[in-house]
Structures are given as C-alpha cells and as structure tokens.
Design an enzyme around this catalytic site. Structure first.
Site, PDB file in Angstrom:
ATOM      1  N   HIS A 139       3.835  46.084  88.103  1.00 15.67           N
ATOM      2  CA  HIS A 139       2.954  45.377  87.177  1.00 15.67           C
ATOM      3  C   HIS A 139       1.537  45.330  87.743  1.00 15.67           C
ATOM      4  CE1 HIS A 139       1.552  41.470  85.089  1.00 15.67           C
ATOM      5  NE2 HIS A 139       1.259  42.532  84.357  1.00 15.67           N
ATOM      6  N   GLU A 150       2.394  43.570  91.247  1.00 13.99           N
ATOM      7  CA  GLU A 150       3.695  42.928  91.420  1.00 13.99           C
ATOM      8  C   GLU A 150       4.768  44.022  91.399  1.00 13.99           C
ATOM      9  OE1 GLU A 150       3.143  38.538  89.395  1.00 13.99           O
ATOM     10  OE2 GLU A 150       3.483  40.247  88.058  1.00 13.99           O
ATOM     11  N   ASN A 189       2.121  35.646  85.784  1.00 14.95           N
ATOM     12  CA  ASN A 189       2.222  35.154  84.412  1.00 14.95           C
ATOM     13  C   ASN A 189       3.138  33.944  84.282  1.00 14.95           C
ATOM     14  OD1 ASN A 189       0.390  36.893  83.251  1.00 14.95           O
ATOM     15  ND2 ASN A 189       1.915  38.426  82.724  1.00 14.95           N
TER      16      ASN A 189
END
Length: 311
Positions: free
Chosen positions: A160, A172, A210
């Site tokens: 990510h 990530e 997130n």
C-alpha cells in the site's frame, strides 16, 4: 504444488525481483511505475487502452521533470539524462498476458472493487510465471479476499503506497495468514530498493494508517454536524494544536470524499470495526451525492481553483 512452493526457498529466492508489471496507469499506478523505474527496475505499465497509458506517461514525465530540477537545479544536461534514463526503464502495454510473462512482481493499482480485482488476479494466475509475486495496492479491501481468486496465496501480499507516490516515503507491506516468509522478505526488499520505508502489518481493516486516520476524520465530521465547530476551525485547531500538516477537512478533500465514504461503507458492511466508528454521517453522504468529492472535483468542504486545483 502450492504447499511445496511455500515451504521451499529454492523455487523462489528472495530479493531477486528485477521485472515489475503494474496494472493501472492512474495517479497511484503511474507513481509506482515512476519510483520503480527511478530505482533501476524494469517496469511495464498496463492499462485497458492507449489513451489511459498516454495519460499515465504524461503524469510520469511531468513528475520526473520536477524531480530532475530538484536534484540537478543548475544542470539541464543532467536533468535530461536522468529523465531519459528513467523513461528507458518503462514499457507500456494493453496486453495483460504478454506484460506478465517475464514479471517477477505484479502490482495491481486499479479500481477499488473486490470483484474486479479478483477477476484480474484470477486471469493473471493462469499466465504469470510460477515464481511471480502478486500484490494489491488497495487501501481498504482485504488482501486475503483478493488472493482467494488465485492458487498462489503464499506468494500474495499487499503493497500500500501513499499519494503522491514519488514524495511519500511510506509503504505498508501487508501479509496474510498464508503469505510465505520468502514472499514477505522479497516485498520488504523491493520497497527498500525503491528507497521507501516499509512497515509490516497484518491483513486487518485499514491496515495501520487508514485504520487510525479514517475514524479520526469521521469524528471531525460529527463535530461539525453537531454544530460544535466549523470545518475551518477544526482544521486550524488540529494544525496548530496537534501539529498536523493538514486539518481533517483539508485531508478529506485531498483523499476524496467519495473514497472516504467507500472505505467507511465497506468497513461497516464487513463488520470488523466498532459500529460507532463507522456510523454514517449525513454531511459526508450529501456531499458525495452532490458530486462534491474534494480536490478531484473542484469542490468539497472547500472550493478549489478548478479540478485538482488549490484552495
């Protein structure tokens, strides 16, 4: 065959990724292609049509000019050499099968739709070499669910990246219960070679960033919806009081209000996060219904100087 592969280090030696194929030529896909090419990977960018690929190439060319000017501010010749060398590492294709034949790593950066991603990887699983690692750049969908469409769940993980990819250092690296250690080590090494800072996380909703950021932005919306403060005052408070570079409403406009709603709706449906954290907020739903997505549409919580413009 899969179980034998996951326990053998000879079938795929970690840290030898040379050829990367990226599916998707939007901002994220083009950004990933750029940083890979800048760091000597051979990269193929794949999309559905030549027009999309041309837009992706334009994104990369524009970004490389900025990077070159920053690295070599007084030397036009070096700027050109840097740009030409990087672009020479990049190929484009609309042929998914051909683009996957020599790939050591495939990174998917297409639309955030689980079924669409599964269909892509199911097809790629049949044509990519056995050693090829598969990764999704999803910001919100479960990696394990995407991987189920393949027979190489041990060679499947998440990478990510963050927008804008050339500037943001973090990646990530998501491992599922079935991701092998060799595969995980290889993904961490790829990130390091791209001069990124990788962090390891499990396949949980929102991963790390997130999972913390979206509930924070949703609570900011609730404060405003209850009439306790204005978006402007919340943004100023968090910038000056908490030291954040952007307030939550500025950040929501940057991320995209439609993207934010998509993430929260998905988490609520998945049922793995406290209901209070993902409860709908009418203020957000109304803006999205009106087509006001933030910077990308020219209007969100703030007006912008054209689509993608500044406040």
């Amino acid at each position: 065959m899969t179980s034998a592969f996951s326990t053998s280090s000879s079938a795929y030696a970690p840290h030898n990724v040379k050829n990367i194929t990226v599916f998707g030529s939007g901002l994220m896909g083009a950004g990933i292609v750029q940083v890979a090419a800048q760091n000597a990977f051979n990269v193929t960018m794949v999309d559905l049509n030549p027009e999309a690929l041309k837009k992706g190439q334009d994104i990369i060319a524009s970004s490389l000019k900025r990077v070159a000017k920053k690295q070599f501010p007084e030397d036009a010749a070096q700027q050109k050499t840097f740009i030409d060398k990087t672009m020479a590492q990049i190929k484009t294709s609309t042929d998914s099968e051909a683009a996957s034949k020599d790939a050591d790593l495939i990174i998917e950066a297409i639309v955030e739709n689980l079924k669409t991603k599964q269909q892509l990887f199911s097809m790629l699983d049949k044509v990519a070499p056995e050693h090829t690692l598969f990764c999704s750049n999803t910001s919100s969908l479960p990696i394990g669910e995407i991987a189920k469409a393949t027979k190489r769940t041990d060679r499947f993980g998440g990478l990510h990246f963050f927008n804008p990819v050339p500037q943001m250092k973090l990646v990530e690296v998501i491992r599922t219960e079935e991701t092998s250690q060799d595969s995980f080590d290889s993904l961490m090494e790829v990130c390091t070679r791209m001069k990124k800072t990788p962090v390891s996380c499990k396949d949980t909703p929102g991963f790390i960033v997130n999972r913390l950021l979206v509930p924070y932005m949703m609570e900011s919306l609730r404060i405003v919806e209850r009439g306790e403060a204005t978006p402007q005052d919340v943004d100023v408070a968090m910038k000056l009081g908490a030291g954040f570079p952007m307030g939550p409403f500025e950040l929501a406009d940057f991320v995209g209000l439609d993207t934010m709603k998509f993430i929260v709706d998905g988490w609520r449906k998945e049922g793995k996060i406290d209901d209070n954290l993902v409860a709908p907020v009418k203020l957000l739903d109304d803006l999205v219904a009106q087509g006001n997505f933030g910077r990308k549409s020219g209007q969100g919580f703030y007006p912008y100087n054209g689509v993608g413009g500044k406040k």
